[in-house]
Design an enzyme around this catalytic site. Structure first.
Site, PDB file in Angstrom:
ATOM      1  N   HIS A  83       0.837  -1.216   0.000  1.00 19.78           N
ATOM      2  CA  HIS A  83       0.000   0.000   0.000  1.00 19.78           C
ATOM      3  C   HIS A  83       0.861   1.250   0.000  1.00 19.78           C
ATOM      4  O   HIS A  83       2.056   1.200   0.298  1.00 19.78           O
ATOM      5  CB  HIS A  83      -0.966   0.026   1.200  1.00 19.78           C
ATOM      6  CG  HIS A  83      -0.294   0.072   2.542  1.00 19.78           C
ATOM      7  ND1 HIS A  83       0.023  -1.060   3.256  1.00 19.78           N
ATOM      8  CD2 HIS A  83       0.121   1.113   3.312  1.00 19.78           C
ATOM      9  CE1 HIS A  83       0.587  -0.716   4.414  1.00 19.78           C
ATOM     10  NE2 HIS A  83       0.670   0.596   4.459  1.00 19.78           N
ATOM     11  N   HIS A 134       3.868   7.109   3.956  1.00 22.45           N
ATOM     12  CA  HIS A 134       4.828   6.021   3.800  1.00 22.45           C
ATOM     13  C   HIS A 134       4.384   5.089   2.682  1.00 22.45           C
ATOM     14  O   HIS A 134       3.260   5.178   2.176  1.00 22.45           O
ATOM     15  CB  HIS A 134       5.022   5.239   5.109  1.00 22.45           C
ATOM     16  CG  HIS A 134       3.830   4.450   5.576  1.00 22.45           C
ATOM     17  ND1 HIS A 134       2.915   4.944   6.482  1.00 22.45           N
ATOM     18  CD2 HIS A 134       3.391   3.201   5.273  1.00 22.45           C
ATOM     19  CE1 HIS A 134       1.982   4.025   6.715  1.00 22.45           C
ATOM     20  NE2 HIS A 134       2.246   2.956   5.986  1.00 22.45           N
ATOM     21  N   GLU A 137       7.817   0.898   5.028  1.00 21.41           N
ATOM     22  CA  GLU A 137       7.332  -0.178   5.887  1.00 21.41           C
ATOM     23  C   GLU A 137       7.551  -1.506   5.168  1.00 21.41           C
ATOM     24  O   GLU A 137       7.383  -1.594   3.947  1.00 21.41           O
ATOM     25  CB  GLU A 137       5.826   0.024   6.150  1.00 21.41           C
ATOM     26  CG  GLU A 137       5.196  -1.004   7.067  1.00 21.41           C
ATOM     27  CD  GLU A 137       3.701  -0.763   7.311  1.00 21.41           C
ATOM     28  OE1 GLU A 137       3.097   0.060   6.581  1.00 21.41           O
ATOM     29  OE2 GLU A 137       3.143  -1.396   8.224  1.00 21.41           O
TER      30      GLU A 137
END
Lengths: 134, 134
Positions: free
Chosen positions: B7, B79, B130
């Site tokens: 994502h 992010h 991430e």
């Protein structure tokens, strides 16, 4: 309206340093570096299984990413790009909804050879958003 | 090492305004809003054909995205998240390469119920990155 996420663009100061991160450290599959003088950048694509990361390095004195790199001195995410089936229909619908298109509002041929538009970050959650004809 | 782009997360000041943009203007398919008190955010996912956009709204007084929203008063891309097959092996390889992991370096259970780690933006082109166990 929006379809696939075509790419996420990361502006970088130095492509060699960026390749150390994405090719060497993260193990990504990277394309050759291509100069795009019409766009004031050099590009490398990181091919992921489902989308791409576009690494952008300034090219020439008036690169459109210079200001971004002055504010973000280590680089950073510059924009995201969504595919649309019909870029003119998408633009007209967005404008009818009150959204602003950057530049003269006419699609340009982007780094992938397809028509693209950039939408005003202030109308899209502080996010520079590109639309590309699928 | 890195696999799919799981994502792209966009921090927003107000989820209702964000839904007007992503659901109403851009025509995205959006999930219900879910409070994630352990993470100090509420989330909505925009389901694209190949990946997701994660809209993040602050939840509670000490939300980890408050500082970002003070600097980025209209919101912005917070992010990106890549999937990895083995998050411990990925972490160990990154640390061996000199990269820094945020927090205590141990995976936490993320918003999707899977182990995640955040990598230091200074080591990843100014981009908060991430990793999520696939």
């Amino acid at each position: 309206m929006i379809g696939r996420l075509n790419h996420v663009a990361i502006a970088v100061l130095d492509m060699e340093e960026a390749l150390k991160v994405y090719r060497d450290t993260l193990g990504g599959i990277v394309s050759d570096k291509v100069a795009q003088p019409d766009h004031g950048v050099s590009t490398v694509f990181v091919e992921l299984p489902n989308t791409k990361i576009e690494l952008l390095e300034p090219l020439g004195e008036n690169s459109p990413i210079n200001k971004f790199l002055e504010r973000n001195t280590q680089g950073g995410i510059h924009h995201i790009c969504y595919e649309v089936d019909d870029i003119i229909a998408a633009r007209d619908q967005l404008v009818a909804n009150g959204a602003r298109i950057l530049g003269d509002g006419e699609p340009k041929i982007g780094a992938h050879g397809k028509p693209v538009l950039f939408l005003h970050p202030k109308d899209f959650l502080g996010t520079l958003t590109e639309l590309e004809q699928a």
